[in-house]
Design an enzyme around this catalytic site. Structure first.
Site, short mmCIF file in Angstrom:
data_model
loop_
_atom_site.label_atom_id
_atom_site.label_comp_id
_atom_site.label_asym_id
_atom_site.label_seq_id
_atom_site.Cartn_x
_atom_site.Cartn_y
_atom_site.Cartn_z
CG ASP A 116 30.70 31.68 8.18
OD1 ASP A 116 30.34 33.65 8.50
OD2 ASP A 116 30.58 31.16 9.41
CE LYS A 172 27.41 36.23 12.86
NZ LYS A 172 28.64 35.84 12.71
CD GLN A 199 30.92 34.17 15.80
OE1 GLN A 199 30.09 34.49 14.98
NE2 GLN A 199 31.77 35.68 15.36
N1 GUN Z 1 34.87 35.45 12.82
C1 GUN Z 1 34.12 36.72 12.77
N2 GUN Z 1 34.07 37.09 11.91
C2 GUN Z 1 33.24 35.96 11.39
C3 GUN Z 1 32.78 35.70 10.55
O1 GUN Z 1 32.51 36.59 9.86
N3 GUN Z 1 32.39 34.27 10.53
C4 GUN Z 1 32.13 33.57 11.79
N4 GUN Z 1 31.31 31.99 11.76
N5 GUN Z 1 32.90 33.91 12.83
C5 GUN Z 1 33.32 35.01 12.92
#
Ligand code: GUN
Length: 295
Positions: A121, A54, A98
């Site tokens: 998100d 990311k 995350q």
């Molecule tokens: N963990 C697995 N997928 C995601 C996601 O799309 N966003 C976040 N913040 N954590 C994750």
């Protein structure tokens, strides 16, 4: 039937080019640089890879990127204070914490604390509710990426029987909600199957479009699908390691056999994964535009 392979890598590249142009224009015309903060608590290796991807993508696109790696022992008040600081920071338009968080931390409290306008998100209850009533500010990244894979591959969604395996808040529930809206790129009849479903094959065999987020390798085998199905495999299972110690990934679908019956199918890796990251960038650009009153 030889299935069309739906390449998330290729479609993500197209979206990336579109976004790069948009970001350059925002800077030139409005002196606006979208800003993304990622928060990683602890040292989970998979999460480290995701956050790293990311950060790399946002930097390559000209998005201002801040990465906050904090120790696994961080307390709830310390994490809440960091979220609050990022909520107040005008350089930051999007905040991503995350998941999963270490067990001693309260995930719900953290997600509720993120300013919904910075919730790229789409996990805050305000954004979940807005999606449900068809007025979303942000679509959650993985489901949004799945919709883009279908639309950009020319798959007809309106009127289709869509079957989703899995009811998580991150994938199953939001993709069901997105595809049932009375909108372009949606308007499907959606069934959600889960661990309580009595006869999963009864449902999967009816599917025109099958979206699999079951969290289990080979959860879908060829006998469970009809000829001509379109399959989107959201699974990321680490099934071993190469001699160099690199993880070997497999999806939730038995790709080799299911591809013989499918009209189109996503591979793992190179399917949904690259889309999730680029949709986060899309949401960050949208967050910046929302903050600047440009949308
Ligand atoms: N963990 C697995 N997928 C995601 C996601 O799309 N966003 C976040 N913040 N954590 C994750």
């Amino acid at each position: 039937m030889t299935a069309q392979i739906i390449s998330g890598t290729e479609i993500a590249r197209q979206i990336r080019e579109e976004l790069a142009r948009e970001i350059a224009e925002l800077k030139e015309k409005h002196n606006l640089i979208p800003g993304l903060a990622t928060v990683l608590v602890g040292e989970d290796p998979a999460s480290q890879v995701y956050v790293g991807q990311k950060e790399k993508t946002s930097l390559a696109l000209g998005i201002y990127s801040e990465r906050h790696d904090i120790p696994a022992e961080t307390t709830q008040p310390d994490l809440m204070a960091l979220v609050d600081k990022l909520n107040q920071d005008p350089k930051i338009h999007g905040i991503l914490v995350q998941l999963p968080l270490p067990k001693h931390l309260d995930e719900t409290e953290v997600l509720y604390a993120i300013n919904p306008k910075k919730d790229v998100d789409g996990f805050h209850p305000v954004n979940v509710g807005k999606l449900m009533i068809g007025e979303p500010d942000y679509l959650p990244c993985t489901p949004h990426g799945i919709q883009q894979l279908l639309v950009r591959s020319g798959i007809e969604i309106s009127g289709a029987e869509v079957v989703v395996l899995g009811r998580s808040n991150i994938v199953g529930k939001p993709i069901a909600n997105i595809l049932l809206q009375k909108k372009e790129g949606a308007n499907a009849t959606v069934t959600v199957c889960h661990t309580g479903t009595r006869d999963i094959s009864f449902h999967t065999r009816r599917a025109d479009i099958l979206i699999v987020a079951a969290g289990r390798p080979k959860a879908v085998t060829a006998d469970m699908v009809k000829e001509g199905v379109v399959v989107i495999d959201v699974g990321v299972n680490r099934i071993g390691k190469t001699a160099e110690g690199k993880a070997i990934l497999a999806g939730d679908v038995d790709f080799e056999t299911v591809k013989e019956k499918a009209r189109a199918i996503t591979p793992v890796p190179g399917g949904v994964g690259p889309m999730t990251i680029i949709m986060l960038m899309t949401n960050t650009v949208r967050a910046a535009k929302l903050a600047a009153g440009l949308v």
